[in-house]
Design a protein around this motif. Structure first.
Motif, PDB file in Angstrom:
ATOM      1  N   ASN A   8      31.065  37.166  34.058  1.00  0.00           N
ATOM      2  CA  ASN A   8      31.476  37.884  35.265  1.00  0.00           C
ATOM      3  C   ASN A   8      32.554  37.130  36.026  1.00  0.00           C
ATOM      4  OD1 ASN A   8      29.873  40.090  34.826  1.00  0.00           O
ATOM      5  ND2 ASN A   8      28.217  39.393  36.157  1.00  0.00           N
ATOM      6  N   ASN A  11      35.738  37.683  34.185  1.00  0.00           N
ATOM      7  CA  ASN A  11      36.221  39.045  34.407  1.00  0.00           C
ATOM      8  C   ASN A  11      36.850  39.186  35.775  1.00  0.00           C
ATOM      9  OD1 ASN A  11      35.377  39.788  31.883  1.00  0.00           O
ATOM     10  ND2 ASN A  11      33.544  40.845  32.576  1.00  0.00           N
ATOM     11  N   ASP A  12      36.213  38.628  36.799  1.00  0.00           N
ATOM     12  CA  ASP A  12      36.756  38.694  38.153  1.00  0.00           C
ATOM     13  C   ASP A  12      38.115  38.014  38.223  1.00  0.00           C
ATOM     14  OD1 ASP A  12      34.514  40.049  38.933  1.00  0.00           O
ATOM     15  OD2 ASP A  12      33.579  38.351  39.929  1.00  0.00           O
ATOM     16  N   ASN A  14      40.205  37.520  35.692  1.00  0.00           N
ATOM     17  CA  ASN A  14      41.154  38.363  34.957  1.00  0.00           C
ATOM     18  C   ASN A  14      41.580  39.566  35.784  1.00  0.00           C
ATOM     19  OD1 ASN A  14      41.276  36.732  32.705  1.00  0.00           O
ATOM     20  ND2 ASN A  14      39.861  37.943  31.491  1.00  0.00           N
ATOM     21  N   ASP A  15      40.624  40.210  36.462  1.00  0.00           N
ATOM     22  CA  ASP A  15      40.942  41.345  37.342  1.00  0.00           C
ATOM     23  C   ASP A  15      41.973  40.919  38.371  1.00  0.00           C
ATOM     24  OD1 ASP A  15      39.001  42.769  36.024  1.00  0.00           O
ATOM     25  OD2 ASP A  15      37.717  43.083  37.772  1.00  0.00           O
ATOM     26  N   THR A  16      41.679  39.825  39.063  1.00  0.00           N
ATOM     27  CA  THR A  16      42.542  39.334  40.125  1.00  0.00           C
ATOM     28  C   THR A  16      43.931  39.005  39.594  1.00  0.00           C
ATOM     29  OG1 THR A  16      40.603  38.403  41.223  1.00  0.00           O
ATOM     30  CG2 THR A  16      42.738  37.614  41.975  1.00  0.00           C
ATOM     31  N   LEU A  19      45.823  42.274  38.561  1.00  0.00           N
ATOM     32  CA  LEU A  19      46.281  43.015  39.740  1.00  0.00           C
ATOM     33  C   LEU A  19      47.467  42.318  40.392  1.00  0.00           C
ATOM     34  CD1 LEU A  19      42.813  44.050  41.199  1.00  0.00           C
ATOM     35  CD2 LEU A  19      44.494  45.566  40.134  1.00  0.00           C
ATOM     36  N   LEU A  47      40.477  45.449  29.969  1.00  0.00           N
ATOM     37  CA  LEU A  47      40.625  45.203  31.399  1.00  0.00           C
ATOM     38  C   LEU A  47      41.358  46.357  32.089  1.00  0.00           C
ATOM     39  CD1 LEU A  47      40.459  43.122  33.778  1.00  0.00           C
ATOM     40  CD2 LEU A  47      42.653  42.265  32.999  1.00  0.00           C
ATOM     41  N   LEU A  51      39.885  48.837  34.934  1.00  0.00           N
ATOM     42  CA  LEU A  51      40.522  48.948  36.251  1.00  0.00           C
ATOM     43  C   LEU A  51      40.897  50.395  36.555  1.00  0.00           C
ATOM     44  CD1 LEU A  51      42.825  45.776  36.248  1.00  0.00           C
ATOM     45  CD2 LEU A  51      40.804  46.145  37.670  1.00  0.00           C
ATOM     46  N   GLU A  54      37.676  52.331  37.316  1.00  0.00           N
ATOM     47  CA  GLU A  54      37.181  51.977  38.654  1.00  0.00           C
ATOM     48  C   GLU A  54      38.094  52.508  39.759  1.00  0.00           C
ATOM     49  OE1 GLU A  54      36.944  47.708  38.591  1.00  0.00           O
ATOM     50  OE2 GLU A  54      35.519  47.709  36.927  1.00  0.00           O
ATOM     51  N   ARG A  56      41.092  51.372  40.458  1.00  0.00           N
ATOM     52  CA  ARG A  56      41.816  50.274  41.104  1.00  0.00           C
ATOM     53  C   ARG A  56      43.295  50.250  40.745  1.00  0.00           C
ATOM     54  NH1 ARG A  56      38.272  45.038  40.291  1.00  0.00           N
ATOM     55  NH2 ARG A  56      39.743  44.184  41.767  1.00  0.00           N
TER      56      ARG A  56
END
Length: 72
Positions: A8, A11-12, A14-16, A19, A47, A51, A54, A56
């Motif tokens: 997790n 993943n967070d 990678n998300d950040t 984005l 990913l 995104l 979700e 995003r």
């Protein structure tokens, strides 16, 4: 209890990162994301799909010439 595992956290991160890179360059390709993030193309595809699901990020235009829109 707080069951936060390493996956997790990764993943967070990678998300950040994704984005942030998309904000810098909305026309960025998945290949460019892969290179900049140092992950596999499969990871980038997963990913981006997550995104989008979700809500995003959103794709504007065609898959080849389009750009990404980050939804805040």
């Amino acid at each position: 209890t707080n069951d936060t595992n390493d996956t997790n956290d990764t993943n967070d991160t990678n998300d950040t990162n994704a984005l942030m890179l998309i904000r810098e360059n909305p026309a960025i390709t998945q290949q460019e994301l892969r290179e900049r993030m140092q992950v596999s193309l499969t990871t980038v595809k997963r990913l981006m799909a997550a995104l989008q699901k979700e809500g995003r990020i959103k794709r504007k235009g065609s898959s080849r010439k389009g750009t990404w829109l980050v939804i805040d």
